[in-house]
Design a protein around this motif. Sequence first.
Motif, PDB file in Angstrom:
ATOM      1  N   LYS A   1     -14.806 -32.791  11.375  1.00 37.41           N
ATOM      2  CA  LYS A   1     -13.651 -33.497  11.926  1.00 37.41           C
ATOM      3  C   LYS A   1     -12.454 -33.493  10.978  1.00 37.41           C
ATOM      4  O   LYS A   1     -11.383 -33.989  11.318  1.00 37.41           O
ATOM      5  CB  LYS A   1     -14.037 -34.943  12.270  1.00 37.41           C
ATOM      6  N   ILE A   2     -12.622 -32.926   9.801  1.00 41.78           N
ATOM      7  CA  ILE A   2     -11.526 -32.870   8.830  1.00 41.78           C
ATOM      8  C   ILE A   2     -10.583 -31.733   9.207  1.00 41.78           C
ATOM      9  O   ILE A   2     -10.964 -30.562   9.210  1.00 41.78           O
ATOM     10  CB  ILE A   2     -12.072 -32.668   7.405  1.00 41.78           C
TER      11      ILE A   2
ATOM     12  N   GLU B   1     -16.645 -34.252  17.495  1.00 43.14           N
ATOM     13  CA  GLU B   1     -16.362 -35.561  18.086  1.00 43.14           C
ATOM     14  C   GLU B   1     -17.209 -35.796  19.332  1.00 43.14           C
ATOM     15  O   GLU B   1     -17.746 -36.892  19.539  1.00 43.14           O
ATOM     16  CB  GLU B   1     -14.873 -35.642  18.444  1.00 43.14           C
ATOM     17  N   ASP B   2     -17.354 -34.768  20.152  1.00 42.84           N
ATOM     18  CA  ASP B   2     -18.054 -34.925  21.429  1.00 42.84           C
ATOM     19  C   ASP B   2     -19.533 -35.269  21.255  1.00 42.84           C
ATOM     20  O   ASP B   2     -20.111 -35.961  22.105  1.00 42.84           O
ATOM     21  CB  ASP B   2     -17.926 -33.643  22.254  1.00 42.84           C
TER      22      ASP B   2
ATOM     23  N   ARG C   1      -9.553 -24.773  14.543  1.00 42.69           N
ATOM     24  CA  ARG C   1      -9.883 -25.983  13.787  1.00 42.69           C
ATOM     25  C   ARG C   1      -9.945 -27.195  14.721  1.00 42.69           C
ATOM     26  O   ARG C   1     -10.816 -28.055  14.584  1.00 42.69           O
ATOM     27  CB  ARG C   1      -8.851 -26.212  12.683  1.00 42.69           C
ATOM     28  N   ASP C   2      -9.019 -27.250  15.680  1.00 46.66           N
ATOM     29  CA  ASP C   2      -9.026 -28.357  16.631  1.00 46.66           C
ATOM     30  C   ASP C   2     -10.279 -28.321  17.503  1.00 46.66           C
ATOM     31  O   ASP C   2     -10.887 -29.364  17.775  1.00 46.66           O
ATOM     32  CB  ASP C   2      -7.777 -28.308  17.513  1.00 46.66           C
ATOM     33  N   MET C   3     -10.668 -27.125  17.953  1.00 47.27           N
ATOM     34  CA  MET C   3     -11.887 -27.011  18.757  1.00 47.27           C
ATOM     35  C   MET C   3     -13.111 -27.407  17.940  1.00 47.27           C
ATOM     36  O   MET C   3     -14.024 -28.080  18.440  1.00 47.27           O
ATOM     37  CB  MET C   3     -12.034 -25.588  19.287  1.00 47.27           C
TER      38      MET C   3
ATOM     39  N   LEU D   1     -17.372 -21.770  15.045  1.00 52.61           N
ATOM     40  CA  LEU D   1     -15.912 -21.737  15.006  1.00 52.61           C
ATOM     41  C   LEU D   1     -15.407 -21.656  13.566  1.00 52.61           C
ATOM     42  O   LEU D   1     -14.458 -20.922  13.268  1.00 52.61           O
ATOM     43  CB  LEU D   1     -15.353 -22.972  15.714  1.00 52.61           C
ATOM     44  N   ARG D   2     -16.034 -22.406  12.667  1.00 50.45           N
ATOM     45  CA  ARG D   2     -15.642 -22.331  11.256  1.00 50.45           C
ATOM     46  C   ARG D   2     -15.903 -20.939  10.704  1.00 50.45           C
ATOM     47  O   ARG D   2     -15.096 -20.390   9.945  1.00 50.45           O
ATOM     48  CB  ARG D   2     -16.404 -23.378  10.441  1.00 50.45           C
TER      49      ARG D   2
END
Length: 222
Positions: A130-131, A97-98, A89-91, A70-71
């Motif tokens: 997570k940033i 996190e998961d 970014r949220d994904m 994703l990045r």
Amino acid sequence: MMRWIGLLIVMLAATAHAADAELAALAHGTDYGALGAVETRARERALAEPDDFDAQLAGAEVGLVVANRLRLERKIVGDMPDDRNDAYRDMQAQWAEDVLPFAERALELAGDDAQRAQAERVLGELYAHKIRGMLTGMVNGPRARRHIGRALDLAPEDPECQRAIGLMYLNNPPISGGDVSKAIETFRSCAEALPDERCVVLLAMSYRKAGRLDEARDTAEV
């Protein structure tokens, strides 16, 4: 432009250091369905084998590879609309996190310094993902630096650990540890000491971010 897309894809493939060989083979592709199937199997194994280090680490690294993907897409599409960039970014942060519990469990199960270094590195990279901005950077930036620093203390010659700290310098905002000059220094040292293409690719990217385009081009064409 195509040169840099190619370099980014090489970088992503090189960072797919998951225990599942199939995941590593998929890391440079674009088939999210296939990657999702691998993720499902790795997650199921991690849940079924909570006391197995390899299962926990693989479960964490699957999420790390997806977050890296994703990045990568955000960086390739430099003119991505703000709302889409924010969604990616949220994904990216949610994937990290998961799978954090798997990385934390792997660290608990680590039986030697090599395993501890792997788990610390993965934890650090996940916290870096997570940033999302200044506030999350203030919380997760120090966590990322702490875990990656511990990994480097345990395995200072490990190219994965060197790559991880260099990526933090390259990608993070300054408030959460970003420093392109340190990224250049890290990847230059890595490229000189190790026959590892990823360090050369990342050095070129660091030069580009610093605006040193001639050095970036020369490095990329070596």
